[in-house]
Write a protein that holds these residues in place. Structure first.
Motif, PDB file in Angstrom:
ATOM      1  N   SER A 196       0.779  -1.359  -0.112  1.00 40.00           N
ATOM      2  CA  SER A 196      -0.090  -0.193   0.002  1.00 40.00           C
ATOM      3  C   SER A 196       0.761   1.370  -0.054  1.00 40.00           C
ATOM      4  O   SER A 196       0.499   2.287  -0.407  1.00 40.00           O
ATOM      5  CB  SER A 196      -0.925  -0.013   1.283  1.00 40.00           C
ATOM      6  N   LEU A 197       2.012   1.143   0.658  1.00 42.51           N
ATOM      7  CA  LEU A 197       2.916   2.277   0.672  1.00 42.51           C
ATOM      8  C   LEU A 197       3.512   2.666  -0.731  1.00 42.51           C
ATOM      9  O   LEU A 197       3.353   3.891  -1.091  1.00 42.51           O
ATOM     10  CB  LEU A 197       4.164   2.249   1.556  1.00 42.51           C
ATOM     11  N   VAL A 198       3.658   1.599  -1.465  1.00 43.97           N
ATOM     12  CA  VAL A 198       4.191   1.586  -3.043  1.00 43.97           C
ATOM     13  C   VAL A 198       3.331   2.161  -3.799  1.00 43.97           C
ATOM     14  O   VAL A 198       3.339   3.042  -4.485  1.00 43.97           O
ATOM     15  CB  VAL A 198       4.766   0.373  -3.493  1.00 43.97           C
ATOM     16  N   LEU A 258       0.721   9.518  -5.846  1.00 43.86           N
ATOM     17  CA  LEU A 258       1.454  10.723  -5.525  1.00 43.86           C
ATOM     18  C   LEU A 258       2.095  11.265  -6.697  1.00 43.86           C
ATOM     19  O   LEU A 258       2.127  12.454  -7.132  1.00 43.86           O
ATOM     20  CB  LEU A 258       2.091  10.893  -4.384  1.00 43.86           C
ATOM     21  N   SER A 259       3.129  10.249  -7.164  1.00 49.60           N
ATOM     22  CA  SER A 259       3.787  10.860  -8.331  1.00 49.60           C
ATOM     23  C   SER A 259       3.102  10.756  -9.681  1.00 49.60           C
ATOM     24  O   SER A 259       3.676  11.471 -10.742  1.00 49.60           O
ATOM     25  CB  SER A 259       4.788   9.752  -8.543  1.00 49.60           C
ATOM     26  N   LEU A 260       1.785  10.216  -9.841  1.00 51.09           N
ATOM     27  CA  LEU A 260       1.452  10.342 -11.088  1.00 51.09           C
ATOM     28  C   LEU A 260       0.109  11.280 -11.072  1.00 51.09           C
ATOM     29  O   LEU A 260      -0.537  11.139 -12.361  1.00 51.09           O
ATOM     30  CB  LEU A 260       0.866   8.806 -11.655  1.00 51.09           C
TER      31      LEU A 260
END
Length: 64
Positions: free
Chosen positions: A3-5, A11-13
């Protein structure tokens, strides 16, 4: 860990929002914060008086 990944990938996309926040929004947020503080103060103060009344001895109104 998975879930962290996934959260990091989200967030990055993310795309930019292009949102507009007018000056009145800041005023509304400030008023809400002041109201919340005042309400919490009143609630805890009233609760404190009720707790104090439970533990204090008061004379009956006819006796002194």
């Amino acid at each position: 860990m998975v879930s962290l990944v996934g959260f990091a990938a989200m967030l990055s996309l993310s795309a930019p929002a292009h949102a507009y926040i007018d000056p009145a929004t800041g005023s509304i947020v400030l008023q809400a914060a002041i109201g919340a503080v005042a309400g919490a103060t009143l609630f805890f103060r009233t609760s404190l008086y009720k707790v104090k009344a439970l533990f204090s001895r008061q004379k009956p109104s006819g006796e002194e």
